[in-house]
Design a protein around this motif. Structure first.
Motif, short mmCIF file in Angstrom:
data_model
loop_
_atom_site.label_atom_id
_atom_site.label_comp_id
_atom_site.label_asym_id
_atom_site.label_seq_id
_atom_site.Cartn_x
_atom_site.Cartn_y
_atom_site.Cartn_z
N THR A 55 36.01 15.07 16.93
CA THR A 55 35.51 15.46 15.61
C THR A 55 36.24 16.64 14.99
O THR A 55 36.14 16.84 13.77
N SER A 56 36.94 17.44 15.78
CA SER A 56 37.54 18.65 15.23
C SER A 56 38.79 19.06 15.99
O SER A 56 39.05 18.59 17.10
N VAL A 57 39.55 19.94 15.36
CA VAL A 57 40.75 20.52 15.96
C VAL A 57 40.64 22.04 15.85
O VAL A 57 40.37 22.57 14.76
N GLN A 58 40.80 22.73 16.96
CA GLN A 58 40.85 24.19 16.95
C GLN A 58 42.32 24.61 17.00
O GLN A 58 43.06 24.17 17.88
N PHE A 59 42.70 25.47 16.07
CA PHE A 59 44.10 25.83 15.91
C PHE A 59 44.21 27.33 15.70
O PHE A 59 43.55 27.90 14.82
N LYS A 60 45.03 27.98 16.53
CA LYS A 60 45.24 29.42 16.43
C LYS A 60 46.46 29.69 15.57
O LYS A 60 47.56 29.25 15.87
N THR A 61 46.28 30.41 14.48
CA THR A 61 47.36 30.68 13.54
C THR A 61 48.09 31.96 13.90
O THR A 61 47.70 32.70 14.81
N ALA A 62 49.17 32.23 13.16
CA ALA A 62 50.05 33.34 13.49
C ALA A 62 49.35 34.69 13.43
O ALA A 62 49.79 35.66 14.06
N ASP A 63 48.25 34.79 12.67
CA ASP A 63 47.52 36.06 12.56
C ASP A 63 46.58 36.29 13.73
O ASP A 63 45.85 37.28 13.77
N GLY A 64 46.58 35.36 14.70
CA GLY A 64 45.75 35.52 15.88
C GLY A 64 44.36 34.94 15.74
O GLY A 64 43.58 34.95 16.71
N MET A 65 44.03 34.42 14.57
CA MET A 65 42.70 33.85 14.33
C MET A 65 42.68 32.38 14.74
O MET A 65 43.65 31.65 14.53
N HIS A 67 40.98 28.80 14.03
CA HIS A 67 40.26 28.09 12.98
C HIS A 67 39.90 26.69 13.45
O HIS A 67 40.63 26.09 14.25
N THR A 68 38.79 26.17 12.96
CA THR A 68 38.35 24.82 13.30
C THR A 68 38.50 23.92 12.08
O THR A 68 38.00 24.24 11.00
N TYR A 69 39.22 22.80 12.28
CA TYR A 69 39.45 21.85 11.20
C TYR A 69 38.78 20.52 11.56
O TYR A 69 38.94 20.02 12.68
N PRO A 70 38.03 19.92 10.64
CA PRO A 70 37.46 18.58 10.91
C PRO A 70 38.60 17.57 11.11
O PRO A 70 39.64 17.66 10.45
N ARG A 71 38.42 16.64 12.02
CA ARG A 71 39.46 15.65 12.26
C ARG A 71 39.78 14.85 10.99
O ARG A 71 40.91 14.40 10.81
N SER A 72 38.78 14.68 10.12
CA SER A 72 39.01 13.92 8.89
C SER A 72 39.99 14.62 7.96
O SER A 72 40.58 13.99 7.08
N SER A 73 40.21 15.94 8.15
CA SER A 73 41.13 16.69 7.29
C SER A 73 42.53 16.77 7.88
O SER A 73 43.44 17.28 7.23
N VAL A 74 42.70 16.27 9.13
CA VAL A 74 43.97 16.41 9.83
C VAL A 74 44.77 15.12 9.72
O VAL A 74 44.27 14.03 10.04
N GLN A 75 46.01 15.24 9.27
CA GLN A 75 46.89 14.08 9.17
C GLN A 75 47.60 13.85 10.49
O GLN A 75 47.62 12.75 11.01
N TRP A 76 48.21 14.89 11.07
CA TRP A 76 48.74 14.80 12.42
C TRP A 76 49.01 16.17 12.99
O TRP A 76 49.05 17.17 12.28
N ILE A 77 49.15 16.22 14.29
CA ILE A 77 49.46 17.45 15.00
C ILE A 77 50.80 17.26 15.69
O ILE A 77 51.04 16.24 16.33
N ASN A 78 51.65 18.24 15.56
CA ASN A 78 52.97 18.18 16.18
C ASN A 78 53.02 19.25 17.26
O ASN A 78 52.98 20.44 16.97
N PHE A 79 53.03 18.83 18.52
CA PHE A 79 53.12 19.76 19.63
C PHE A 79 54.58 20.02 19.96
O PHE A 79 55.35 19.08 20.16
N GLY A 80 54.95 21.26 20.08
CA GLY A 80 56.32 21.62 20.45
C GLY A 80 56.32 22.36 21.76
O GLY A 80 55.37 23.07 22.09
N GLN A 81 57.39 22.22 22.51
CA GLN A 81 57.51 22.91 23.79
C GLN A 81 58.94 23.34 24.00
O GLN A 81 59.87 22.58 23.77
#
Length: 272
Positions: A55-65, A67-81
């Motif tokens: 139902t949701s995605v938790q994402f930590k932004t560059a400011d250290g915060m 944020h929780t995004y509903p899955r319906s608002s997410v188009q895709w996630i790109n994981f980098g390593q």
């Protein structure tokens, strides 16, 4: 001579169209991950993925915060390593020359009596959760791309498939399908993840191959590895075997793992 064997990518599907993404790699010291969240309104959010659920995605932004995004608002996630070389006693410092004793031993070692001898011999039990027909389709696709650049075909190995399945199970069970590579792996490894549709081993193979659009023939470097490493491993001249596994996460994502033997992606060498 440096070695880089490990590459990963994460993709998802919006309602109207399939969007495939290629991994972004952080090449700066101290960065373990450089993720990016793409929202359906076109917003791109750099940072670090913390958790992905149904139902949701938790994402930590560059400011250290965080944020929780509903899955319906997410188009895709790109994981980098950040690509890393194997370490310890198993680390390799060069690629065996084709037909040398080292290459011959490496190509024969993991196959065992269960390795498929070419595309026509795909076993009914692939050694993983990848069904026979899907394994055959992925193998045929990869071998067609290898033939296009003049290198020999891969054979399916149930031993490699079992190793790929074990790691896929770990990623699904313990990493929530985050694309984390096997440490000190003696094989080459390609990773793919996605949600929103029933991805297959062929989908993963096609996504890895799509990197050819950014490939310019020449030796592999730390600079050109990041955008093309899946493709170069797929067509690496001395690689002779592949096995793939797949697993689903509780949140609905799917992860697909491919293990290659002998490994490719050696810095300073050409793939073919």
């Amino acid at each position: 001579m440096g070695t880089i064997h490990l590459v990963s990518t994460f993709a998802s599907k919006a309602r109207a169209r399939l969007l495939v993404c290629i991994s972004l790699f952080a090449l700066f010291a101290g960065w373990a991950f450089a993720d990016r969240l793409y929202l359906v309104d076109g917003t791109q959010v750099p940072g670090t993925a913390v958790a992905v659920s149904a139902t949701s995605v938790q994402f930590k932004t560059a400011d250290g915060m965080t944020h929780t995004y509903p899955r319906s608002s997410v188009q895709w996630i790109n994981f980098g390593q950040t690509p890393t070389a194997p370490s310890g006693p198993s680390a390799m410092v060069g690629n065996p020359i084709a037909n040398s004793p080292a290459a011959t031993a490496a190509s024969n070692s993991p196959a065992g009596s269960n390795a498929a001898q070419g595309q026509s011999a795909m076993p009914s039990n692939t050694g993983s959760n990848v069904p026979q027909a899907q394994a055959q389709a992925a193998l045929a696709f990869q071998n067609a791309k290898r033939q296009a650049v003049g290198v020999g075909p891969l054979q399916w190995s149930t031993t490699l498939a079992a190793a790929a399945q074990n790691w896929a199970n770990h990623l699904a069970r313990d990493e929530n399908c985050n694309l984390v590579h096997t440490q000190n792996n003696t094989y080459g490894e390609n990773l793919f993840g996605g949600y929103g549709m029933a991805y297959t081993a062929l989908d993963a193979s096609q996504d890895w191959y799509s990197e050819i659009a950014k490939y310019r023939y020449g030796v592999l470097t730390a600079a050109n590895f990041a955008p093309t490493g899946h493709y170069t491993q797929m067509v690496w001249r001395s690689t002779t075997q592949v096995g793939m596994g797949q697993a689903s996460c509780p949140g609905g994502a799917l992860v697909i793992v491919a293990e290659y033997n002998p490994p490719g992606n050696y810095i300073g060498q050409k793939p073919y």
